[in-house]
Scaffold this motif. Structure first.
Motif, PDB file in Angstrom:
ATOM      1  N   ASP B 225     -79.483  35.541  62.451  1.00  0.00           N
ATOM      2  CA  ASP B 225     -79.363  36.240  61.265  1.00  0.00           C
ATOM      3  C   ASP B 225     -78.887  34.795  60.250  1.00  0.00           C
ATOM      4  O   ASP B 225     -77.920  34.157  61.691  1.00  0.00           O
ATOM      5  CB  ASP B 225     -78.778  37.060  60.177  1.00  0.00           C
ATOM      6  CG  ASP B 225     -79.353  38.949  60.210  1.00  0.00           C
ATOM      7  OD1 ASP B 225     -80.458  38.499  60.389  1.00  0.00           O
ATOM      8  OD2 ASP B 225     -78.268  39.529  60.720  1.00  0.00           O
ATOM      9  N   VAL B 226     -79.152  34.862  59.426  1.00  0.00           N
ATOM     10  CA  VAL B 226     -79.110  33.581  58.466  1.00  0.00           C
ATOM     11  C   VAL B 226     -77.652  32.715  58.558  1.00  0.00           C
ATOM     12  O   VAL B 226     -77.050  32.438  59.359  1.00  0.00           O
ATOM     13  CB  VAL B 226     -79.484  33.317  57.207  1.00  0.00           C
ATOM     14  CG1 VAL B 226     -78.848  31.465  56.581  1.00  0.00           C
ATOM     15  CG2 VAL B 226     -80.823  33.406  56.860  1.00  0.00           C
ATOM     16  N   ALA B 227     -76.716  34.402  58.582  1.00  0.00           N
ATOM     17  CA  ALA B 227     -75.866  34.848  58.613  1.00  0.00           C
ATOM     18  C   ALA B 227     -74.399  33.946  60.028  1.00  0.00           C
ATOM     19  O   ALA B 227     -73.744  33.350  60.035  1.00  0.00           O
ATOM     20  CB  ALA B 227     -74.888  35.937  58.283  1.00  0.00           C
ATOM     21  N   ALA B 228     -75.350  33.925  61.173  1.00  0.00           N
ATOM     22  CA  ALA B 228     -75.227  33.355  62.399  1.00  0.00           C
ATOM     23  C   ALA B 228     -75.692  32.240  62.497  1.00  0.00           C
ATOM     24  O   ALA B 228     -74.451  31.621  63.316  1.00  0.00           O
ATOM     25  CB  ALA B 228     -75.616  34.318  63.213  1.00  0.00           C
ATOM     26  N   MET B 229     -76.181  30.998  61.750  1.00  0.00           N
ATOM     27  CA  MET B 229     -76.841  30.377  61.783  1.00  0.00           C
ATOM     28  C   MET B 229     -75.024  29.332  62.091  1.00  0.00           C
ATOM     29  O   MET B 229     -74.890  28.717  62.283  1.00  0.00           O
ATOM     30  CB  MET B 229     -77.339  29.492  60.891  1.00  0.00           C
ATOM     31  CG  MET B 229     -78.696  30.273  61.416  1.00  0.00           C
ATOM     32  SD  MET B 229     -79.925  30.038  59.976  1.00  0.00           S
ATOM     33  CE  MET B 229     -81.049  29.175  61.376  1.00  0.00           C
ATOM     34  N   ALA B 230     -74.248  29.791  60.694  1.00  0.00           N
ATOM     35  CA  ALA B 230     -72.943  28.843  60.657  1.00  0.00           C
ATOM     36  C   ALA B 230     -72.187  28.534  62.316  1.00  0.00           C
ATOM     37  O   ALA B 230     -71.640  27.169  62.984  1.00  0.00           O
ATOM     38  CB  ALA B 230     -72.120  28.553  60.116  1.00  0.00           C
ATOM     39  N   ASP B 374     -78.154  21.588  51.951  1.00  0.00           N
ATOM     40  CA  ASP B 374     -76.412  20.842  52.613  1.00  0.00           C
ATOM     41  C   ASP B 374     -75.991  22.723  53.200  1.00  0.00           C
ATOM     42  O   ASP B 374     -74.809  22.021  53.766  1.00  0.00           O
ATOM     43  CB  ASP B 374     -75.589  21.591  50.581  1.00  0.00           C
ATOM     44  CG  ASP B 374     -75.717  20.064  49.915  1.00  0.00           C
ATOM     45  OD1 ASP B 374     -76.778  19.084  51.142  1.00  0.00           O
ATOM     46  OD2 ASP B 374     -76.433  20.374  48.356  1.00  0.00           O
ATOM     47  N   ASP B 375     -76.145  23.297  53.030  1.00  0.00           N
ATOM     48  CA  ASP B 375     -75.958  24.235  54.423  1.00  0.00           C
ATOM     49  C   ASP B 375     -76.754  25.420  54.376  1.00  0.00           C
ATOM     50  O   ASP B 375     -78.175  24.767  54.070  1.00  0.00           O
ATOM     51  CB  ASP B 375     -74.627  25.101  53.470  1.00  0.00           C
ATOM     52  CG  ASP B 375     -75.141  25.533  51.722  1.00  0.00           C
ATOM     53  OD1 ASP B 375     -76.311  25.915  52.168  1.00  0.00           O
ATOM     54  OD2 ASP B 375     -74.107  25.624  50.852  1.00  0.00           O
ATOM     55  N   TRP B 376     -76.822  26.402  55.398  1.00  0.00           N
ATOM     56  CA  TRP B 376     -77.768  27.596  55.765  1.00  0.00           C
ATOM     57  C   TRP B 376     -78.611  27.553  54.648  1.00  0.00           C
ATOM     58  O   TRP B 376     -79.880  28.053  54.884  1.00  0.00           O
ATOM     59  CB  TRP B 376     -77.043  27.540  56.962  1.00  0.00           C
ATOM     60  CG  TRP B 376     -77.168  27.094  58.390  1.00  0.00           C
ATOM     61  CD1 TRP B 376     -75.627  26.578  59.040  1.00  0.00           C
ATOM     62  CD2 TRP B 376     -77.927  26.156  59.072  1.00  0.00           C
ATOM     63  NE1 TRP B 376     -76.004  25.782  59.678  1.00  0.00           N
ATOM     64  CE2 TRP B 376     -76.919  25.469  60.147  1.00  0.00           C
ATOM     65  CE3 TRP B 376     -79.726  25.870  59.453  1.00  0.00           C
ATOM     66  CZ2 TRP B 376     -77.456  24.582  61.041  1.00  0.00           C
ATOM     67  CZ3 TRP B 376     -79.602  25.620  59.933  1.00  0.00           C
ATOM     68  CH2 TRP B 376     -79.160  24.438  60.665  1.00  0.00           C
ATOM     69  N   ALA B 377     -77.657  28.631  53.637  1.00  0.00           N
ATOM     70  CA  ALA B 377     -78.191  29.698  53.043  1.00  0.00           C
ATOM     71  C   ALA B 377     -78.998  28.275  52.149  1.00  0.00           C
ATOM     72  O   ALA B 377     -80.776  28.985  52.092  1.00  0.00           O
ATOM     73  CB  ALA B 377     -77.307  29.356  52.060  1.00  0.00           C
ATOM     74  N   GLN B 378     -78.899  27.047  51.840  1.00  0.00           N
ATOM     75  CA  GLN B 378     -79.675  26.691  50.871  1.00  0.00           C
ATOM     76  C   GLN B 378     -81.134  26.556  51.609  1.00  0.00           C
ATOM     77  O   GLN B 378     -82.532  26.754  51.040  1.00  0.00           O
ATOM     78  CB  GLN B 378     -79.122  25.204  50.606  1.00  0.00           C
ATOM     79  CG  GLN B 378     -80.031  24.749  49.831  1.00  0.00           C
ATOM     80  CD  GLN B 378     -79.287  22.845  49.112  1.00  0.00           C
ATOM     81  OE1 GLN B 378     -78.089  22.774  49.970  1.00  0.00           O
ATOM     82  NE2 GLN B 378     -79.969  22.504  48.249  1.00  0.00           N
ATOM     83  N   LEU B 379     -80.648  26.371  52.664  1.00  0.00           N
ATOM     84  CA  LEU B 379     -81.847  25.802  54.104  1.00  0.00           C
ATOM     85  C   LEU B 379     -82.713  27.119  54.279  1.00  0.00           C
ATOM     86  O   LEU B 379     -84.644  27.304  53.740  1.00  0.00           O
ATOM     87  CB  LEU B 379     -81.459  25.369  55.369  1.00  0.00           C
ATOM     88  CG  LEU B 379     -81.677  24.021  55.063  1.00  0.00           C
ATOM     89  CD1 LEU B 379     -80.723  23.550  56.671  1.00  0.00           C
ATOM     90  CD2 LEU B 379     -82.557  23.169  55.444  1.00  0.00           C
ATOM     91  N   ALA B 380     -82.310  28.372  53.657  1.00  0.00           N
ATOM     92  CA  ALA B 380     -83.152  29.302  53.940  1.00  0.00           C
ATOM     93  C   ALA B 380     -83.769  29.473  53.169  1.00  0.00           C
ATOM     94  O   ALA B 380     -85.130  30.386  52.722  1.00  0.00           O
ATOM     95  CB  ALA B 380     -82.194  30.468  53.844  1.00  0.00           C
ATOM     96  N   THR B 381     -83.226  29.761  52.071  1.00  0.00           N
ATOM     97  CA  THR B 381     -83.456  29.894  50.378  1.00  0.00           C
ATOM     98  C   THR B 381     -85.195  28.410  50.868  1.00  0.00           C
ATOM     99  O   THR B 381     -85.912  29.633  50.598  1.00  0.00           O
ATOM    100  CB  THR B 381     -82.995  29.608  49.386  1.00  0.00           C
ATOM    101  OG1 THR B 381     -82.428  29.676  49.424  1.00  0.00           O
ATOM    102  CG2 THR B 381     -83.409  29.498  47.798  1.00  0.00           C
ATOM    103  N   LEU B 382     -85.561  27.075  51.565  1.00  0.00           N
ATOM    104  CA  LEU B 382     -86.129  27.192  51.578  1.00  0.00           C
ATOM    105  C   LEU B 382     -87.126  27.425  51.987  1.00  0.00           C
ATOM    106  O   LEU B 382     -88.492  27.509  51.876  1.00  0.00           O
ATOM    107  CB  LEU B 382     -86.108  25.425  52.355  1.00  0.00           C
ATOM    108  CG  LEU B 382     -85.469  24.329  50.748  1.00  0.00           C
ATOM    109  CD1 LEU B 382     -84.960  23.371  51.506  1.00  0.00           C
ATOM    110  CD2 LEU B 382     -87.007  24.417  49.672  1.00  0.00           C
ATOM    111  N   HIS B 383     -86.382  28.064  53.267  1.00  0.00           N
ATOM    112  CA  HIS B 383     -87.680  28.877  54.315  1.00  0.00           C
ATOM    113  C   HIS B 383     -88.206  29.585  53.699  1.00  0.00           C
ATOM    114  O   HIS B 383     -89.273  29.702  54.309  1.00  0.00           O
ATOM    115  CB  HIS B 383     -86.428  29.763  55.197  1.00  0.00           C
ATOM    116  CG  HIS B 383     -87.256  30.266  56.631  1.00  0.00           C
ATOM    117  ND1 HIS B 383     -87.466  31.510  57.102  1.00  0.00           N
ATOM    118  CD2 HIS B 383     -87.313  29.133  58.038  1.00  0.00           C
ATOM    119  CE1 HIS B 383     -88.205  31.519  58.245  1.00  0.00           C
ATOM    120  NE2 HIS B 383     -88.037  30.505  58.989  1.00  0.00           N
TER     121      HIS B 383
END
Lengths: 376, 558
Positions: B225-230, B374-383
């Motif tokens: 999950d995205v949550a695990a990325m950081a 800037d962070d994984w959440a933002q990248l996830a949105t782009l994803h």
């Protein structure tokens, strides 16, 4: 040669099984009927629930072991009886102990139903005997030209070599094989001087039935017997273990520690089947006729008309048709004992027939501690 | 040939990698270099271009076995493998002779190519008369070029390293292009010298030959999950993020005035892509780029289907080149001015790549854009915008990673972060037996959806995809039994069944297609799960599939 009687066939296919209208009896029926002739004791051919059974004397021990208390009349090979004006006799089929072809004759017309058969020699049963007839009903389990068995000397040399190599490394050789017929043929064929031979609870009573019928087999011990004495893994080292295919992957196998496994079946000829089975070795060994065997047997009967049952019915029917023999298909519910329906039912029967062994085995399992006990 | 056939038989019965490695090692240790050269070639996946058409093989086998065509076909359906079928139906050999592998290849195999069918037919019959069943099987496998004995290139590499005592990574590097060296070197064969060069002590024979590429560095799937990325990956600043393009992974090599384009399967594909040949010519010698070949139209990527159509074309006329022009979207530089750059960190290679592309402006080569977040959440949105952009997700490349060999993590990691596949609930309507391990089991299925909504009495099932992967062995056995039980008709090897089974199918891409009855073609369909809970009437419809055709749409029932 009498004229064929297409309007009045001696044997027809009915929902209950192959039926002789003139004699009012069935051959290897799969539903309960009043009178049944049983070609051999494999469970897809010999079922419980019929009113009266007719089978060979040679196969009596095995048949009674499998079906229990039945109204059984036996015939010696070649001996004839008359029933409702139909002359019936049983002739060796070479498949397993007591297996027979059924010859029936009415007013000079002769039909022979083969049951299952093989034409190569097998020291555990009477050799296949071609019977001249007008109509031959043949099986076709291995009815494709890819199936050609090697000589059994070469086969047993392979098995012995495998066993010997494992024994030299102190490994157990577990050979999965059908418990009735195949197991005894292996016992008779292997070099018993290589090491001890152990059997699964499903195999042992069939060995006893064979011995009781006068077939000499090397000494064997039950795995359950060793286990009950609390012998450790070292007791199995170098042994050949004969077990039914259903034992593969079960917790029963754990006791052998480091073992090599193999499967003996005609299907092992094909690479895909070997790989699917997931054993180290596949030995090509069948109690059914191969392609040349089927064609030879059909030719020997001199039959003008052939009905093809279970297996490659379409292929064999077409081949015979192209070679001037009127061939048709009977739809039956016979399987092959190594794969498909026959196997599971048979093993269920065997398990039921060997309660002592099963009890001993499960008692032993329970003693093995939490890991074994926790297994479903 | 006997030794190689015996090796094949041994490998075929083994499942453990270590046992296979031992078998390979003892084979190479005992085999003359000339034969080992060919053994490496075949085991590492080398295939001589079609030597004998399958049709000629079949006809020669039918004649030698005295079988009518229909019966041979029945045998083939039961076996599921042409080489095995032939080896089983042929009559026993009159006498067998043992010919060394290299000699067999040179005297028997290669001369067959290009001969008229009658000559091939006669040569095959002669060959079979001298071979046992196993040699026939392996021989035909080599002729048809599909050895498939469960040996990976990596395992061959390790065996050669074990035999020679040199580093496996060096062997891997030398082995790149080995199976295609006939093309590279212009001379025909992997010979004894080529084999000895593979296992020569380090320092000898380590120089890049001709157009040889580097082993590709491969990515690992990111499945959390995205949550695990950081927690797992740290800050995005430590990663170079790019889109994951859906094209053909390739290396473009420019050396000594020549250009070579290699696909990931280490096939030389230069001639398929004249645009890239021209682009490479503008680069200086001693340059190797890694990137993705894509069809590029109006400044953006075209669906993979277009690239696939182009690969299928024998002749690349001006019309084809105009309809489906390709570019190399470069994302790495592996060699510059003749010097291996792979140990540089990712960010330094990226800087060099940008510099080189800016200086030389090769037409038809673009750089793969970086994705900032800037962070994984933002990248996830782009994803989530991947599908609309025509990409398969994102690539995450550790900024300080060197360029590794194969799917390794020892010098840094590449992750592929893919989008979820499309999915649809479809009905199994036809089944066909599989091949190889799955022969005589019904494992290859055709799936259909309803053409009209539920409740419409006139609706029918329309086939739209075939799939054969995704089920466990246990599930396959169950489905096989149901197929046999519910068969309506047999057409050769195919059975039609009463529709009773619903599966959730996943696929990567979807496109309108005039060649399919359903009007739709899907890419890489496979079974995600068996919907035993779902009745046939509730399977999806053509309209559900058509909705997925809209760009940016998501799975209908995800």
């Amino acid at each position: 040669m009498p004229i064929q009687s297409p309007d009045n066939p001696l044997i027809i296919a009915r929902p209950e099984g192959l039926y002789c209208p003139a004699g009012d009896f069935y051959i290897d029926p799969w539903r309960p009927v009043a009178r049944a002739i049983i070609t051999h004791a494999h469970s897809d051919h010999a079922r419980v629930g019929h009113g009266h059974y007719l089978a060979t004397q040679a196969g009596e021990q095995v048949l009674r072991h499998r079906l229990g208390d039945i109204a059984l009349q036996t015939l010696r090979y070649g001996e004839a009886v008359s029933h409702n004006g139909v002359r019936i006799s049983l002739h060796p089929a070479g498949h397993v102990l007591g297996s027979a072809q059924v010859r029936i004759e009415v007013a000079g017309e002769v039909w022979v139903a083969s049951g299952d058969y093989k034409v190569e020699p097998d020291p555990t049963c009477a050799a296949f005997e071609p019977v001249r007839c007008d109509t031959f009903i043949t099986e076709s389990t291995f009815g494709l030209p890819i199936y050609r068995w090697q000589h059994s000397d070469a086969l047993f040399a392979e098995i012995n070599q495998w066993w010997r190599a494992n024994a030299a490394q102190g490994r157990v050789s577990v050979l999965f094989c059908y418990a009735f017929g195949k197991a005894q043929r292996i016992l008779r064929g292997v070099d018993a001087s290589i090491g001890p031979i152990l059997t699964h609870g499903a195999v042992a009573p069939l060995n006893d039935a064979y011995r009781a019928s006068g077939v000499a087999l090397p000494a064997t011990r039950r795995v359950a017997e060793l286990a009950a004495r609390g012998e450790n893994k070292a007791a199995y080292a170098g042994a050949l273990v004969l077990a039914p295919p259903s034992a593969a992957g079960s917790t029963w196998m754990r006791r052998f520690g480091d073992y090599s496994d193999a499967f003996a079946s005609g299907w092992m000829l094909l690479r895909g089947a070997r790989r699917r089975r997931g054993v180290e070795r596949g030995f090509v060994m069948s109690d059914h006729a191969d392609w040349p065997g089927l064609l030879w047997a059909i030719e020997q009967t001199g039959a003008q008309q052939v009905y093809v049952t279970h297996g490659q019915t379409g292929v064999l029917t077409r081949w015979l048709g192209e070679h001037g023999i009127a061939a048709h298909t009977f739809h039956t519910q016979y399987g092959d004992e190594d794969e498909g329906v026959g196997q599971q039912q048979d093993e269920a029967t065997q398990a039921a027939a060997a309660p002592m062994d099963d009890a001993a085995d499960s008692a032993h399992r329970a003693e093995q501690g939490p890991e074994e006990g926790a297994a479903p | 040939m006997k030794q190689f056939a015996a090796l094949y038989a041994e490998l075929d019965t083994l499942t453990a990698s270590n046992a296979k490695l031992a078998a390979l090692t003892s084979y190479f240790a005992a085999t003359p270099a000339a034969d080992a050269a060919w053994a490496v070639y075949f085991l590492a996946g080398g295939k001589p271009r079609q030597v004998v058409p399958a049709k000629v093989l079949r006809q020669a086998a039918q004649a030698a076995a005295g079988l009518p065509e229909w019966l041979f076909d029945e045998c083939y359906d039961a076996v599921g493998d042409l080489a095995e079928t032939i080896s089983l139906v042929l009559p026993p050999a009159s006498s067998t002779v043992d010919i060394p592998l290299a000699q067999w290849v040179a005297d028997t195999l290669l001369p067959l190519r290009g001969e008229p069918p009658e000559v091939q037919h006669a040569a095959l019959s002669r060959m079979w008369q001298q071979q046992n069943r196993l040699e026939r099987f392996v021989g035909i496998k080599l002729i048809t070029g599909s050895l498939r004995v469960g040996v990976s290139r990596l395992l061959v590499t390790r065996a050669l390293a074990a035999v020679s005592g040199i580093d496996a990574k060096l062997v891997a590097q030398r082995l790149v292009g080995y199976t295609a060296q006939a093309v590279v070197a212009g001379k025909a064969l992997p010979d004894a010298a080529a084999y000895l060069a593979l296992i020569a002590p380090a320092g000898n024979g380590g120089v890049q030959r001709g157009g040889q590429p580097y082993p590709f560095f491969l990515a690992h799937p990111w499945q959390q999950d995205v949550a695990a990325m950081a927690a797992q990956l740290g800050s995005p600043a430590q990663w170079q993020v790019e889109w994951k393009w859906d094209g053909i992974r390739a290396q473009l090599v420019k050396r000594a005035g020549d250009v070579w384009v290699w696909s990931r399967g280490e096939d030389l594909v230069t001639e398929r892509f004249p645009e890239l040949q021209a682009a490479g010519a503008t680069l200086p010698d001693g340059t190797v780029l890694d990137g993705e070949i894509l069809v590029w139209l109006d400044g953006q990527v075209a669906p993979f289907a277009l690239l696939q159509q182009r690969i299928g074309r024998k002749n690349l006329g001006a019309k084809v080149l105009a309809a489906a022009p390709v570019i190399l979207l470069a994302y790495d530089i592996l060699e510059w001015q003749g010097v291996d750059q792979r140990t540089l960190p990712q960010h330094a290679r990226r800087a060099l790549l940008e510099q080189v592309l800016a200086d030389y402006h090769p037409p038809g080569i673009q750089r793969s854009p970086l994705v900032a977040g800037d962070d994984w959440a933002q990248l996830a949105t782009l994803h989530t915008s991947s599908r609309a952009r025509g990409v398969e997700g994102m690539m995450l490349k550790a900024r300080d990673a060197a360029y590794g060999i194969g799917r390794t993590k020892d010098v840094g990691t590449w992750w592929k972060w893919k989008i979820d596949p499309y999915s649809i609930d479809a009905v199994l309507i036809y089944a066909q037996a599989g091949h190889g391990r799955r022969a005589s089991l019904y494992t290859d299925y055709t799936f259909a959806v309803w053409d009209k909504p539920q409740g419409d009495a006139t609706r029918a099932l329309v086939p739209f995809a075939k799939a054969y992967s995704g089920l466990t062995d246990e599930e396959i056995r169950k489905v096989d039994a149901i197929v046999r039980r519910t068969t309506v008709e047999k057409f050769g090897p195919v059975r039609s069944v009463t529709p009773t089974l619903v599966f959730e199918l996943g696929f990567e891409g979807i496109a309108a297609s005039s060649r399919h009855k359903s009007g739709i073609a899907v890419r890489f369909p496979r079974m995600l799960r068996w919907r035993q809970d779902k009745p046939v009437a509730e399977a999806d419809t053509l309209a559900d599939l058509q909705m997925l055709l809209q760009p940016g749409s998501t799975a209908a029932n995800a």
